[in-house]
Design a protein around this motif. Structure first.
Motif, short mmCIF file in Angstrom:
data_model
loop_
_atom_site.label_atom_id
_atom_site.label_comp_id
_atom_site.label_asym_id
_atom_site.label_seq_id
_atom_site.Cartn_x
_atom_site.Cartn_y
_atom_site.Cartn_z
N UNK A 93 -2.77 1.10 37.62
CA UNK A 93 -1.76 -0.13 37.65
C UNK A 93 -1.41 -0.15 36.05
N UNK A 94 -0.42 -1.11 35.68
CA UNK A 94 0.71 -1.00 34.65
C UNK A 94 0.61 -2.81 34.21
N UNK A 95 -0.23 -3.16 33.05
CA UNK A 95 0.08 -3.98 32.46
C UNK A 95 0.85 -4.35 31.63
N UNK A 96 1.71 -5.77 30.78
CA UNK A 96 2.37 -6.34 29.92
C UNK A 96 1.63 -6.74 29.50
N UNK A 97 1.61 -7.10 27.93
CA UNK A 97 1.20 -8.01 27.29
C UNK A 97 1.43 -8.49 25.98
N UNK A 98 1.63 -10.05 25.69
CA UNK A 98 1.68 -10.05 24.10
C UNK A 98 0.49 -10.55 23.53
N UNK A 99 0.97 -10.73 21.65
CA UNK A 99 -0.04 -10.77 21.28
C UNK A 99 -0.42 -12.06 20.32
N UNK A 100 1.37 -12.54 20.58
CA UNK A 100 1.68 -13.68 19.82
C UNK A 100 2.04 -13.58 18.03
N UNK A 101 2.03 -12.46 18.07
CA UNK A 101 2.13 -11.95 16.63
C UNK A 101 3.07 -10.56 16.71
N UNK A 102 4.22 -10.69 15.42
CA UNK A 102 5.11 -9.56 15.37
C UNK A 102 4.84 -8.12 14.89
N UNK A 103 3.93 -8.09 14.48
CA UNK A 103 3.22 -6.57 14.51
C UNK A 103 2.33 -5.90 15.60
N UNK A 104 2.58 -4.98 15.43
CA UNK A 104 2.20 -4.03 16.88
C UNK A 104 0.43 -3.45 17.01
N UNK A 105 0.29 -3.53 17.53
CA UNK A 105 -0.78 -2.41 17.37
C UNK A 105 -1.35 -2.03 18.70
N UNK A 106 -2.52 -0.96 18.72
CA UNK A 106 -2.83 -0.61 20.00
C UNK A 106 -3.72 -0.62 20.19
N UNK A 107 -4.40 -2.01 20.18
CA UNK A 107 -6.09 -2.24 20.29
C UNK A 107 -6.12 -3.52 21.42
N UNK A 108 -6.10 -3.40 22.73
CA UNK A 108 -6.02 -3.92 24.31
C UNK A 108 -6.51 -5.29 23.71
N UNK A 109 -7.42 -5.29 22.49
CA UNK A 109 -8.30 -6.58 22.64
C UNK A 109 -7.65 -7.75 21.52
N UNK A 110 -6.51 -6.71 21.63
CA UNK A 110 -5.90 -7.94 20.22
C UNK A 110 -4.49 -8.70 21.37
N UNK A 111 -4.38 -8.20 22.44
CA UNK A 111 -3.15 -8.71 23.12
C UNK A 111 -3.87 -10.05 23.65
N UNK A 112 -3.39 -11.63 23.76
CA UNK A 112 -4.08 -12.36 24.50
C UNK A 112 -3.94 -13.32 26.11
N UNK A 113 -2.66 -12.57 26.24
CA UNK A 113 -1.74 -13.03 27.13
C UNK A 113 -1.38 -11.50 28.08
N UNK A 114 -1.72 -11.45 29.69
CA UNK A 114 -1.07 -10.39 30.25
C UNK A 114 -0.84 -10.55 31.55
N UNK A 115 0.38 -10.20 32.03
CA UNK A 115 0.21 -10.26 33.71
C UNK A 115 -0.28 -9.56 34.61
N UNK A 116 0.07 -9.69 35.87
CA UNK A 116 -0.57 -9.47 36.84
C UNK A 116 -0.94 -7.93 37.20
N UNK A 117 -0.06 -7.00 36.71
CA UNK A 117 -0.01 -5.68 36.63
C UNK A 117 0.95 -5.13 38.22
N UNK A 118 1.53 -4.11 37.79
CA UNK A 118 2.23 -3.41 38.86
C UNK A 118 1.35 -2.00 39.29
N UNK A 119 1.82 -1.51 40.07
CA UNK A 119 0.94 -0.65 40.69
C UNK A 119 2.08 0.50 40.35
N UNK A 120 1.73 1.92 39.80
CA UNK A 120 2.14 3.34 39.54
C UNK A 120 1.53 4.44 41.05
N UNK A 121 2.18 4.96 41.47
CA UNK A 121 1.86 5.90 42.09
C UNK A 121 2.00 7.34 42.14
#
Length: 124
Positions: A93-121
């Motif tokens: 399941x693929x999710x998009x997210x934003x962290x309300x900061x202009x700086x990119x990061x790979x840290x999952x916990x840094x992202x505050x808002x998430x979508x519901x996800x879309x499944x890829x098989x």
């Protein structure tokens, strides 16, 4: 408040392609970093790709580098993930997210808002 809605998932054969979309609403996200993540059954959510406010600022997980491409259209408040040469291990399941900061990061916990996800098989 921020709402993120993913779309574009589905079933595809190995070697095929899909393009995921993430439509944002509720706030202007053009200045914020956006990320794509995925979660396979029984595994933790993992970072895939992220893009900063500057579309040239992107980072990728090694597992998808050279196969996936993240992009954004700020006029449409939409972020895309083009996935090429898909493999069965990309199934998740693929999710998009934003962290309300202009700086990119790979840290999952840094992202505050998430979508519901879309499944890829990806079938072999």
């Amino acid at each position: 408040q921020v709402q993120l809605v993913e779309s574009g998932g589905g079933l595809v054969q190995a070697g095929g392609s899909l393009r995921l979309s993430c439509a944002a609403s509720g706030r202007t996200l053009s200045v914020y970093a956006m990320g794509w993540f995925r979660q396979a059954p029984g595994k933790e959510r993992e970072f895939i790709a992220a893009i900063g406010w500057n579309p040239g600022s992107t980072i990728y997980a090694d597992s998808v580098k050279d196969r996936f491409a993240i992009s954004r259209d700020n006029a449409k408040s939409t972020v895309y993930l083009q996935m090429n040469n898909l493999k069965p291990e990309d199934t998740a399941v693929y999710y998009c997210a934003t962290r309300l900061s202009p700086i990119v990061t790979i840290e999952v916990g840094s992202y505050s808002y998430w979508g519901q996800g879309t499944r890829v098989t990806v079938s072999s």
